[in-house]
Enzyme design. Structure first.
Site, mmCIF file in Angstrom:
data_model
loop_
_atom_site.group_PDB
_atom_site.id
_atom_site.type_symbol
_atom_site.label_atom_id
_atom_site.label_comp_id
_atom_site.label_asym_id
_atom_site.label_seq_id
_atom_site.Cartn_x
_atom_site.Cartn_y
_atom_site.Cartn_z
ATOM 1 N N PRO A 30 -13.603 88.642 70.220
ATOM 2 C CA PRO A 30 -13.863 87.482 69.483
ATOM 3 C C PRO A 30 -14.515 86.619 70.453
ATOM 4 C CG PRO A 30 -11.601 87.642 70.373
ATOM 5 C CD PRO A 30 -12.094 88.941 70.702
ATOM 6 N N MET A 31 -15.682 86.032 69.608
ATOM 7 C CA MET A 31 -16.664 85.058 70.247
ATOM 8 C C MET A 31 -16.800 84.037 69.340
ATOM 9 S SD MET A 31 -18.602 87.445 72.760
ATOM 10 C CE MET A 31 -19.010 88.712 71.710
ATOM 11 N N THR A 32 -16.590 82.749 69.430
ATOM 12 C CA THR A 32 -16.961 81.702 68.495
ATOM 13 C C THR A 32 -18.708 81.486 68.630
ATOM 14 O OG1 THR A 32 -14.868 80.617 69.032
ATOM 15 C CG2 THR A 32 -16.478 79.082 68.147
ATOM 16 N N GLN A 107 -9.414 87.815 63.507
ATOM 17 C CA GLN A 107 -8.711 87.331 64.370
ATOM 18 C C GLN A 107 -8.173 85.815 63.920
ATOM 19 O OE1 GLN A 107 -9.539 84.875 67.828
ATOM 20 N NE2 GLN A 107 -8.819 86.640 69.150
ATOM 21 N N HIS A 159 -4.444 85.303 67.486
ATOM 22 C CA HIS A 159 -4.637 84.590 68.692
ATOM 23 C C HIS A 159 -3.644 83.967 69.530
ATOM 24 C CE1 HIS A 159 -7.276 82.992 71.867
ATOM 25 N NE2 HIS A 159 -8.251 82.673 71.272
ATOM 26 N N TYR A 164 -4.513 77.768 73.556
ATOM 27 C CA TYR A 164 -4.399 77.462 72.077
ATOM 28 C C TYR A 164 -2.883 77.406 71.687
ATOM 29 C CZ TYR A 164 -9.407 78.134 72.377
ATOM 30 O OH TYR A 164 -10.709 77.855 72.673
#
Length: 344
Positions: A30-32, A107, A159, A164
């Site tokens: 996952p990559m924002t 995610q 996540h 977080y």
């Protein structure tokens, strides 16, 4: 992509992940991306994920997708997992990935104290969450899981890493509670896992991502020993996790002194679940890519982990798996020069 038997060997072989058939052992991490105005995935987002599905990735994990509660994020261009327009956008994403022969996991994410002020939450000074608020957030994760199922996802990932919200409960530096959520640091994350699991079809894999390091503290550790790590992971497994995604900065580094196992290796050793390893694959200048591939293959065949996640290397080079398997490393690094239009 047809699987090959080149440099990557068994990494390009099919694999069944908790009953989900994958074409290769590679996962897109996952990559924002900040490319979903109003929290709604666009046609460009669907095309972005489809390109990676067409290029040898067995399982795509979406960028972090905030759950529906307004406290989850301050970002307005990160896609949400909510009913309505966002759900329709995600349905287009999953359809494109499936047409390309790929599989995709959503995610689910809550930023916790990393979030900036949002409407209704004018300031964010870290404070003890009430049990009522915990119940609300658990419900938000469950609702987003229902949306993900309707949108056609093949799996869901929670996540629980990188500082977080869920990781703030796992990390003793931030979890100073004196109630049961402090006595058992995994209690809240486990409640989220249990609630999400209840919303998924029985055959749909539930992945949990965890880490030692944080976005703002690379030396942070949620566990100083395998025993402590077991106390955090075992409740997540009991709550319904099927797969553990162990995020570390460099996959080749041992997680604890006295053993060569990395974080994914220890997660598998402790729980017996399939694990995903991730951390600077293809990026290190001090660890040549060909040597990294040797280490990855050795870890896979030795049973240390089951899948390998690729992160930043896939942003500008969706063909990384094919090129690496052929040993065409010059083309890997030069790809962006002739494919600038496919960055995203």
């Amino acid at each position: 992509m047809t699987t090959t038997t080149g440099l990557l060997g068994p990494l390009t072989s099919p694999y069944s992940l908790a009953g989900l058939d994958l074409r290769t052992r590679f996962v897109m991490a996952p990559m924002t991306r900040f490319r979903s105005p109003g929290g709604v995935p666009t046609a460009d987002v669907a095309a972005y994920y489809r390109r990676r599905a067409e290029s040898g990735i067995g399982l795509i994990v979406t960028e972090g997708v905030p759950v529906g509660h307004r406290s989850a994020t301050h970002e307005t261009t990160v896609p949400r997992m909510t009913a309505g327009a966002a759900e329709a956008g995600w349905r287009r994403v999953t359809s494109e990935v499936h047409e390309a022969g790929g599989r995709i996991a959503a995610q689910l994410w809550h930023l916790g104290s990393e979030r900036e002020p949002v409407d209704g939450y004018p300031s964010w000074t870290p404070a003890t969450m009430s049990t009522a608020n915990i119940d609300v957030i658990v419900g938000s994760f469950a609702e987003s899981a229902r949306v993900a199922v309707r949108a056609g996802f093949d799996a869901v990932e929670i996540h629980g890493a990188h500082g977080y919200l869920l990781d703030e409960f796992l990390w003793p530096r931030t979890n100073r509670r004196t109630d049961r959520y402090g006595a058992d640091r995994a209690a809240f994350p486990a409640e989220v896992v249990r609630a999400v699991r209840a919303e998924l079809p029985q055959q749909m894999p539930l992945i949990v991502r965890f880490s030692q390091f944080k976005e703002r503290d690379y030396s942070a550790r949620i566990a100083s020993s395998p025993t402590e790590l077991a106390s955090l992971l075992t409740p997540l497994v009991s709550a319904g996790a099927d797969v553990l995604h162990a995020s570390q900065r460099r996959f080749w580094e041992p997680a604890f002194d006295g053993s060569p196992l990395n974080l994914a290796g220890w997660a598998k050793e402790i729980t017996g679940l399939p694990t995903i390893t991730v951390g600077s694959v293809g990026l290190s200048r001090t660890f040549p890519v060909s040597a990294q591939m040797d280490r990855l293959v050795a870890g896979l065949t030795g049973g240390e982990y089951d899948l390998v996640a690729l992160g930043r290397i896939l942003l500008g080079n969706p063909d990384w798996v094919r090129l690496a398997d052929d040993g065409r490393f010059d083309e890997i690094h030069d790809y962006h020069k002739s494919h600038e239009d496919t960055y995203f």
